[in-house]
Design a protein around this motif. Structure first.
Motif, PDB file in Angstrom:
ATOM      1  N   GLU A  50       0.847  -1.196   0.000  1.00  0.00           N
ATOM      2  CA  GLU A  50       0.000   0.000   0.000  1.00  0.00           C
ATOM      3  C   GLU A  50       0.879   1.241   0.000  1.00  0.00           C
ATOM      4  O   GLU A  50       1.930   1.250   0.639  1.00  0.00           O
ATOM      5  N   HIS A  88      -8.505   0.127  -6.468  1.00  0.00           N
ATOM      6  CA  HIS A  88      -8.104  -0.229  -5.090  1.00  0.00           C
ATOM      7  C   HIS A  88      -7.120   0.777  -4.491  1.00  0.00           C
ATOM      8  O   HIS A  88      -6.311   0.428  -3.626  1.00  0.00           O
ATOM      9  N   THR A  90      -5.289   3.928  -2.478  1.00  0.00           N
ATOM     10  CA  THR A  90      -5.355   4.523  -1.139  1.00  0.00           C
ATOM     11  C   THR A  90      -5.749   5.987  -1.278  1.00  0.00           C
ATOM     12  O   THR A  90      -6.609   6.482  -0.563  1.00  0.00           O
ATOM     13  N   GLU A 108      -1.764   6.723  -5.198  1.00  0.00           N
ATOM     14  CA  GLU A 108      -1.023   5.771  -4.378  1.00  0.00           C
ATOM     15  C   GLU A 108      -1.828   4.484  -4.332  1.00  0.00           C
ATOM     16  O   GLU A 108      -3.048   4.520  -4.149  1.00  0.00           O
ATOM     17  N   SER A 109      -1.137   3.369  -4.510  1.00  0.00           N
ATOM     18  CA  SER A 109      -1.831   2.082  -4.551  1.00  0.00           C
ATOM     19  C   SER A 109      -2.350   1.725  -3.167  1.00  0.00           C
ATOM     20  O   SER A 109      -1.946   2.320  -2.169  1.00  0.00           O
ATOM     21  N   GLY A 110      -3.246   0.743  -3.122  1.00  0.00           N
ATOM     22  CA  GLY A 110      -3.822   0.393  -1.827  1.00  0.00           C
ATOM     23  C   GLY A 110      -4.507  -0.945  -1.805  1.00  0.00           C
ATOM     24  O   GLY A 110      -4.113  -1.878  -2.527  1.00  0.00           O
ATOM     25  N   ASN A 111      -5.534  -0.989  -0.981  1.00  0.00           N
ATOM     26  CA  ASN A 111      -6.227  -2.249  -0.729  1.00  0.00           C
ATOM     27  C   ASN A 111      -7.708  -1.959  -0.491  1.00  0.00           C
ATOM     28  O   ASN A 111      -8.350  -2.635   0.295  1.00  0.00           O
ATOM     29  N   THR A 112      -8.227  -0.915  -1.160  1.00  0.00           N
ATOM     30  CA  THR A 112      -9.611  -0.495  -0.920  1.00  0.00           C
ATOM     31  C   THR A 112     -10.587  -1.283  -1.795  1.00  0.00           C
ATOM     32  O   THR A 112     -10.191  -1.895  -2.784  1.00  0.00           O
ATOM     33  N   THR A 116      -9.185  -7.395  -1.276  1.00  0.00           N
ATOM     34  CA  THR A 116      -8.730  -8.461  -0.387  1.00  0.00           C
ATOM     35  C   THR A 116      -9.104  -9.859  -0.877  1.00  0.00           C
ATOM     36  O   THR A 116      -8.622 -10.838  -0.333  1.00  0.00           O
ATOM     37  N   PRO A 121      -2.590  -6.565  -1.079  1.00  0.00           N
ATOM     38  CA  PRO A 121      -2.813  -5.266  -1.723  1.00  0.00           C
ATOM     39  C   PRO A 121      -2.293  -5.272  -3.161  1.00  0.00           C
ATOM     40  O   PRO A 121      -1.261  -5.884  -3.441  1.00  0.00           O
TER      41      PRO A 121
END
Ligand code: ZN
Length: 213
Positions: A50, A88, A90, A108-112, A116, A121
């Motif tokens: 992330e 996904h 951030t 910015e990359s993420g895990n939204t 999951t 992520p």
């Protein structure tokens, strides 16, 4: 404008962990998400921590910056008839209607969202040729380092008011990321003789959507 070269939307050290059009037919954990695509993954996933850099895969205008149940924070960048989707995320570092250059940091990359599902992520990167009639037909696999073969500088949108009434303002928001830029689309289509920006365009009318400037 020249045919854009597709570049990787992440730093070189990251690679694709979940490929475009991977078949998940019959897998209940993906079934709901990929229903539109007959069980196939419509993008390419880059596994990375992330907060990693997300870079524009080609120059264009930001036409989408919103929340999607599956893709979480999602950014869309258009160049002609091609839209790149970054999912996904951030956070965003660019706003709707902004013009970005290739390789520029856009998020910015993420895990939204439902990122999951894959257990880690990642950036979901998806390419769409919006001249195709359905979402399933729009998506296509990336060939990094090469010109985008199906790219066109301008494309023709055939008005369909089934879901939302199409006006110059709505088309400007959808394709230029800014409803106040409706005059650019009206000017390109002056022959239609539709003056008012809030007038519903007739169904079936062909509207030429100019590229970003
Ligand atoms: Zn994905």
């Amino acid at each position: 404008m020249e045919t854009p070269i597709l570049r990787k939307p992440v730093e070189d050290r990251y690679s694709i962990g979940h490929k475009f059009w991977t078949d998940h037919t019959g897998d209940p954990s993906y079934e709901w998400a990929y229903k539109t695509f007959d069980g196939h993954h419509p993008g390419s996933d880059f596994y990375m921590p992330e907060g990693s850099l997300v870079l524009a895969a080609f120059p264009g205008v930001v036409v989408r910056r919103d929340w999607h149940t599956g893709m979480g924070n999602v950014l869309g960048i258009r160049n002609g008839n091609i839209v790149a989707i970054y999912g996904h995320l951030t956070g965003f570092t660019v706003g709707l209607g902004m013009v970005v250059s290739a390789g520029e940091k856009v998020a910015e990359s993420g895990n939204t969202g439902k990122a999951t599902m894959s257990g880690r992520p990642h950036l979901h990167f998806e390419l769409r040729n919006i001249t195709k009639p359905t979402l399933k037909e729009m998506v296509f696999g990336p060939e990094f380092g090469k010109p985008i073969m199906c790219w066109k500088d301008a494309y023709t949108y055939v008005v369909n008011n089934a879901n939302t009434a199409k006006t110059w303002r709505l088309l400007a928001l959808r394709y230029l990321g800014d409803k106040e830029r409706w005059k650019e689309i009206k000017k390109t289509n002056h022959k239609l003789g539709i003056e008012k920006e809030t007038h519903t365009l007739p169904d079936g009318v062909e509207v030429v959507i100019p590229n970003y400037k």
